[in-house]
Scaffold this active site. Structure first.
Site, PDB file in Angstrom:
ATOM      1  CB  SER A 119       1.884  39.263  -5.604  1.00  0.00           C
ATOM      2  OG  SER A 119       2.325  38.333  -4.680  1.00  0.00           O
ATOM      3  CG  HIS A 140       0.567  34.431  -8.432  1.00  0.00           C
ATOM      4  ND1 HIS A 140      -0.624  35.122  -8.383  1.00  0.00           N
ATOM      5  CD2 HIS A 140       1.169  34.658  -7.243  1.00  0.00           C
ATOM      6  CE1 HIS A 140      -0.721  35.736  -7.226  1.00  0.00           C
ATOM      7  NE2 HIS A 140       0.346  35.470  -6.504  1.00  0.00           N
ATOM      8  CD  GLU A 152      -3.735  34.927 -10.682  1.00  0.00           C
ATOM      9  OE1 GLU A 152      -4.447  35.665 -11.383  1.00  0.00           O
ATOM     10  OE2 GLU A 152      -3.063  35.363  -9.729  1.00  0.00           O
ATOM     11  CG  ASN A 190      -2.548  39.278  -5.375  1.00  0.00           C
ATOM     12  OD1 ASN A 190      -3.140  38.953  -4.342  1.00  0.00           O
ATOM     13  ND2 ASN A 190      -1.396  38.737  -5.735  1.00  0.00           N
TER      14      ASN A 190
HETATM   15  C1  LIG Z   1      -0.726  37.569  -2.065  1.00  0.00           C
HETATM   16  C2  LIG Z   1      -0.775  36.705  -3.257  1.00  0.00           C
HETATM   17  O1  LIG Z   1       0.005  36.926  -4.194  1.00  0.00           O
HETATM   18  C3  LIG Z   1      -1.775  35.631  -3.465  1.00  0.00           C
HETATM   19  C4  LIG Z   1      -2.280  34.954  -2.248  1.00  0.00           C
HETATM   20  O2  LIG Z   1      -1.743  33.979  -1.813  1.00  0.00           O
HETATM   21  S1  LIG Z   1      -3.582  35.669  -1.515  1.00  0.00           S
HETATM   22  C5  LIG Z   1      -3.886  34.654  -0.099  1.00  0.00           C
HETATM   23  C6  LIG Z   1      -4.684  33.452  -0.463  1.00  0.00           C
HETATM   24  N1  LIG Z   1      -4.913  32.682   0.718  1.00  0.00           N
HETATM   25  C7  LIG Z   1      -6.010  32.806   1.456  1.00  0.00           C
HETATM   26  O3  LIG Z   1      -6.901  33.573   1.125  1.00  0.00           O
HETATM   27  C8  LIG Z   1      -6.050  31.965   2.678  1.00  0.00           C
HETATM   28  C9  LIG Z   1      -7.284  32.211   3.491  1.00  0.00           C
HETATM   29  N2  LIG Z   1      -7.298  31.322   4.667  1.00  0.00           N
HETATM   30  C10 LIG Z   1      -7.645  30.009   4.585  1.00  0.00           C
HETATM   31  O4  LIG Z   1      -8.019  29.506   3.536  1.00  0.00           O
HETATM   32  C11 LIG Z   1      -7.593  29.227   5.870  1.00  0.00           C
HETATM   33  O5  LIG Z   1      -7.654  30.124   6.948  1.00  0.00           O
HETATM   34  C12 LIG Z   1      -6.311  28.345   5.989  1.00  0.00           C
HETATM   35  C13 LIG Z   1      -6.352  27.256   4.899  1.00  0.00           C
HETATM   36  C14 LIG Z   1      -5.025  29.136   5.861  1.00  0.00           C
HETATM   37  C15 LIG Z   1      -6.281  27.695   7.350  1.00  0.00           C
HETATM   38  O6  LIG Z   1      -7.474  26.984   7.508  1.00  0.00           O
HETATM   39  P1  LIG Z   1      -8.108  26.679   8.952  1.00  0.00           P
HETATM   40  O7  LIG Z   1      -9.248  25.767   8.733  1.00  0.00           O
HETATM   41  O8  LIG Z   1      -8.304  27.934   9.696  1.00  0.00           O
HETATM   42  O9  LIG Z   1      -6.963  26.030   9.756  1.00  0.00           O
HETATM   43  P2  LIG Z   1      -6.501  24.542   9.879  1.00  0.00           P
HETATM   44  O10 LIG Z   1      -7.620  23.604  10.154  1.00  0.00           O
HETATM   45  O11 LIG Z   1      -5.401  24.620  10.882  1.00  0.00           O
HETATM   46  O12 LIG Z   1      -5.878  24.258   8.439  1.00  0.00           O
HETATM   47  C16 LIG Z   1      -6.584  23.651   7.376  1.00  0.00           C
HETATM   48  C17 LIG Z   1      -5.593  22.771   6.644  1.00  0.00           C
HETATM   49  O13 LIG Z   1      -4.526  23.581   6.121  1.00  0.00           O
HETATM   50  C18 LIG Z   1      -3.255  23.134   6.616  1.00  0.00           C
HETATM   51  N3  LIG Z   1      -2.424  24.326   6.800  1.00  0.00           N
HETATM   52  C19 LIG Z   1      -2.773  25.467   7.427  1.00  0.00           C
HETATM   53  N4  LIG Z   1      -1.788  26.357   7.342  1.00  0.00           N
HETATM   54  C20 LIG Z   1      -0.788  25.767   6.648  1.00  0.00           C
HETATM   55  C21 LIG Z   1       0.493  26.181   6.231  1.00  0.00           C
HETATM   56  N5  LIG Z   1       0.960  27.415   6.482  1.00  0.00           N
HETATM   57  N6  LIG Z   1       1.257  25.327   5.523  1.00  0.00           N
HETATM   58  C22 LIG Z   1       0.808  24.089   5.256  1.00  0.00           C
HETATM   59  N7  LIG Z   1      -0.416  23.643   5.607  1.00  0.00           N
HETATM   60  C23 LIG Z   1      -1.192  24.467   6.309  1.00  0.00           C
HETATM   61  C24 LIG Z   1      -3.582  22.415   7.895  1.00  0.00           C
HETATM   62  O14 LIG Z   1      -2.620  21.436   8.193  1.00  0.00           O
HETATM   63  C25 LIG Z   1      -4.930  21.777   7.578  1.00  0.00           C
HETATM   64  O15 LIG Z   1      -4.700  20.598   6.835  1.00  0.00           O
HETATM   65  P3  LIG Z   1      -5.748  19.373   6.794  1.00  0.00           P
HETATM   66  O16 LIG Z   1      -7.006  19.883   6.179  1.00  0.00           O
HETATM   67  O17 LIG Z   1      -5.032  18.382   5.943  1.00  0.00           O
HETATM   68  O18 LIG Z   1      -5.954  18.934   8.193  1.00  0.00           O
HETATM   69  N1  LIG Z   2       3.022  36.189   0.822  1.00  0.00           N
HETATM   70  C1  LIG Z   2       2.101  35.752   0.006  1.00  0.00           C
HETATM   71  O1  LIG Z   2       0.963  35.478   0.437  1.00  0.00           O
HETATM   72  C2  LIG Z   2       2.397  35.561  -1.440  1.00  0.00           C
HETATM   73  C3  LIG Z   2       3.551  36.076  -1.997  1.00  0.00           C
HETATM   74  N2  LIG Z   2       3.798  35.885  -3.310  1.00  0.00           N
HETATM   75  C4  LIG Z   2       5.014  36.411  -3.921  1.00  0.00           C
HETATM   76  O2  LIG Z   2       6.075  35.502  -3.634  1.00  0.00           O
HETATM   77  C5  LIG Z   2       7.310  36.228  -3.486  1.00  0.00           C
HETATM   78  C6  LIG Z   2       7.894  35.926  -2.131  1.00  0.00           C
HETATM   79  O3  LIG Z   2       6.980  36.309  -1.131  1.00  0.00           O
HETATM   80  P1  LIG Z   2       7.100  35.749   0.364  1.00  0.00           P
HETATM   81  O4  LIG Z   2       7.621  34.364   0.357  1.00  0.00           O
HETATM   82  O5  LIG Z   2       5.832  36.043   1.032  1.00  0.00           O
HETATM   83  O6  LIG Z   2       8.221  36.731   0.949  1.00  0.00           O
HETATM   84  P2  LIG Z   2       9.213  36.519   2.183  1.00  0.00           P
HETATM   85  O7  LIG Z   2       9.565  37.867   2.646  1.00  0.00           O
HETATM   86  O8  LIG Z   2       8.623  35.519   3.137  1.00  0.00           O
HETATM   87  O9  LIG Z   2      10.472  35.785   1.514  1.00  0.00           O
HETATM   88  C7  LIG Z   2      11.278  36.358   0.547  1.00  0.00           C
HETATM   89  C8  LIG Z   2      12.620  35.654   0.623  1.00  0.00           C
HETATM   90  O10 LIG Z   2      13.419  36.065  -0.489  1.00  0.00           O
HETATM   91  C9  LIG Z   2      14.709  36.289   0.009  1.00  0.00           C
HETATM   92  N3  LIG Z   2      15.501  37.110  -0.890  1.00  0.00           N
HETATM   93  C10 LIG Z   2      15.581  38.470  -0.968  1.00  0.00           C
HETATM   94  N4  LIG Z   2      16.464  38.823  -1.927  1.00  0.00           N
HETATM   95  C11 LIG Z   2      16.929  37.667  -2.469  1.00  0.00           C
HETATM   96  C12 LIG Z   2      17.888  37.371  -3.484  1.00  0.00           C
HETATM   97  N5  LIG Z   2      18.529  38.343  -4.118  1.00  0.00           N
HETATM   98  N6  LIG Z   2      18.146  36.085  -3.770  1.00  0.00           N
HETATM   99  C13 LIG Z   2      17.500  35.071  -3.131  1.00  0.00           C
HETATM  100  N7  LIG Z   2      16.596  35.297  -2.147  1.00  0.00           N
HETATM  101  C14 LIG Z   2      16.314  36.571  -1.829  1.00  0.00           C
HETATM  102  C15 LIG Z   2      14.466  36.933   1.359  1.00  0.00           C
HETATM  103  O11 LIG Z   2      15.644  36.972   2.131  1.00  0.00           O
HETATM  104  P3  LIG Z   2      15.784  38.089   3.305  1.00  0.00           P
HETATM  105  O12 LIG Z   2      14.699  37.791   4.279  1.00  0.00           O
HETATM  106  O13 LIG Z   2      17.152  37.843   3.806  1.00  0.00           O
HETATM  107  O14 LIG Z   2      15.595  39.421   2.612  1.00  0.00           O
HETATM  108  C16 LIG Z   2      13.398  35.999   1.898  1.00  0.00           C
HETATM  109  O15 LIG Z   2      13.960  34.844   2.467  1.00  0.00           O
HETATM  110  C17 LIG Z   2       6.969  37.702  -3.724  1.00  0.00           C
HETATM  111  O16 LIG Z   2       7.158  38.003  -5.071  1.00  0.00           O
HETATM  112  C18 LIG Z   2       5.489  37.753  -3.379  1.00  0.00           C
HETATM  113  O17 LIG Z   2       4.798  38.796  -3.991  1.00  0.00           O
HETATM  114  C19 LIG Z   2       2.960  35.172  -4.134  1.00  0.00           C
HETATM  115  C20 LIG Z   2       1.824  34.612  -3.617  1.00  0.00           C
HETATM  116  C21 LIG Z   2       1.428  34.794  -2.233  1.00  0.00           C
END
Ligand SMILES: CC(=O)CC(=O)SCCNC(=O)CCNC(=O)[C@H](O)C(C)(C)COP(=O)(O)OP(=O)(O)OC[C@H]1O[C@@H](n2cnc3c(N)ncnc32)[C@H](O)[C@@H]1OP(=O)(O)O
Ligand SMILES: NC(=O)C1=CN([C@@H]2O[C@H](COP(=O)(O)OP(=O)(O)OC[C@H]3O[C@@H](n4cnc5c(N)ncnc54)[C@H](OP(=O)(O)O)[C@@H]3O)[C@@H](O)[C@H]2O)C=CC1
Length: 291
Positions: A119, A140, A152, A190
């Protein structure tokens, strides 16, 4: 290069989502984790999410079993070696990712493209410790992977054009949209999203609002699908804190300082949905705010 077999390292929420969309698009997938429980949980989650897509008519019933049959799991990194593209999706900690690449390199084929779903961490720095910086880049995905349209793509300083084009073609085969980002801390999404989430935690910390009022305000007042604290719980508070630390260290600007309350939640092990407690408590039938 024609990618057919993909290795996914880390079977958490991102790893299982990546394996899901890859298998559904016809790629063979080897899913790796250090924990057998994580692998078992990932397969169960993928099956559940595929079944939900089928029940809503988004995919054919037959596609569920076909996708599941394309996924194999392994705790041995050697089994990831015989793939064309590796996507590392383990915990957001640079030392963990480096150790994975160190262990993986002896098993890789020369042509294999190595990528990270990080991320925030520098792609150039991760690449520089491998034997193939020109065949290394950031791949990403956004959470939840089966739903979010964007991927990304981040070039490190040495990434070659063939590697970029190959990854772009994979994104197109997934039916998703690629956005190219330069390799600076936390890239595009992010860099913008995480300071907003961190500011929401400051708003809570300073008592400007409580968990519910902050989330309601952003949902109803800014049309966000989730409130920022609910989204932080969804992403994982450990991941949010790790990203803020990368921004703070990498850009050396105090405007990115992580909120002490975010640090406290992580220190408590309250990491959000994945540990059943974060800004909300998920142990009951409906989420209950913790503040
Ligand atoms: C941290 C990083 O590195 C980068 C990132 O990822 S940052 C995070 C980016 N993500 C966001 O910002 C998500 C923001 N939230 C949302 O867009 C919405 O709340 C959401 C899509 C998660 C859920 O939407 P919602 O309308 O509240 O719920 P819901 O109607 O149950 O779901 C919409 C659809 O998504 C699907 N869905 C929801 N959660 C799911 C999951 N965890 N896995 C798979 N499918 C999922 C549902 O099945 C539904 O599918 P259909 O449209 O085909 O029916
Ligand atoms: N969460 C998010 O919304 C997003 C996350 N990311 C990125 O994706 C990556 C994973 O995040 P996320 O899935 O949320 O994290 P989770 O904590 O859900 O999962 C991470 C997994 O990696 C496993 N793990 C740790 N060390 C090792 C290793 N040495 N070899 C293999 N597996 C290992 C962990 O095992 P254990 O639990 O046993 O430690 C766990 O199952 C991170 O880099 C995160 O920044 C990118 C986009 C969105």
């Amino acid at each position: 290069m024609d990618v057919q077999k993909v290795g996914v390292i880390g079977a958490g929420q991102m790893g299982n989502g990546i394996a899901h969309v890859m298998a559904l698009s016809g790629f063979d997938v080897v899913l790796n984790d250090i924990s057998q429980t994580a692998l078992d949980n990932a397969l169960a989650q993928i099956q559940k999410n595929l079944a939900r897509q089928a029940s809503r008519g988004k995919i054919e019933d037959a596609a569920v079993s076909a996708a599941m049959a394309r996924i194999s799991t392994s705790m041995q990194l050697a089994d990831v070696g015989a793939t064309d593209l590796v996507i590392e999706a383990a915990t957001e900690r640079e030392t963990i990712k480096q150790a994975i690449f160190d262990d993986l390199l002896p098993h890789l084929q020369p042509h294999t493209i190595l990528t990270s779903n990080t991320s925030s961490i520098s792609i150039t720095r991760l690449a520089s410790r491998t034997d193939r910086p020109e065949r290394f880049m950031g791949f990403h995905f956004m959470n939840p992977v089966p739903v979010m349209q964007l991927v990304e793509l981040i070039r490190g300083i040495a990434t070659d054009e063939d590697t970029f084009q190959t990854c772009q073609t994979v994104v197109e085969k997934l039916g998703k949209t690629a956005a190219s980002a330069e390799d600076f801390p936390a890239f595009i999404v992010n860099r913008i999203l995480m300071p907003m989430i961190n500011e929401a935690v400051y708003t809570l910390y300073e008592g400007v609002g409580n968990v519910r009022s902050i989330d309601e305000s952003m949902k109803l007042g800014a049309n966000h699908p989730m409130g920022p604290l609910e989204l932080a719980d969804f992403i994982g508070l450990d991941t949010c804190l790790a990203i803020m630390n990368v921004l703070h260290d990498g850009l050396a600007d105090t405007k990115y300082r992580p909120c002490p309350l975010l640090t406290k939640y992580v220190e408590a092990g309250w990491l959000g949905r994945k540990t059943q407690r974060g800004f909300y408590d998920y142990r009951g039938e409906t989420p209950v705010p913790t503040r």
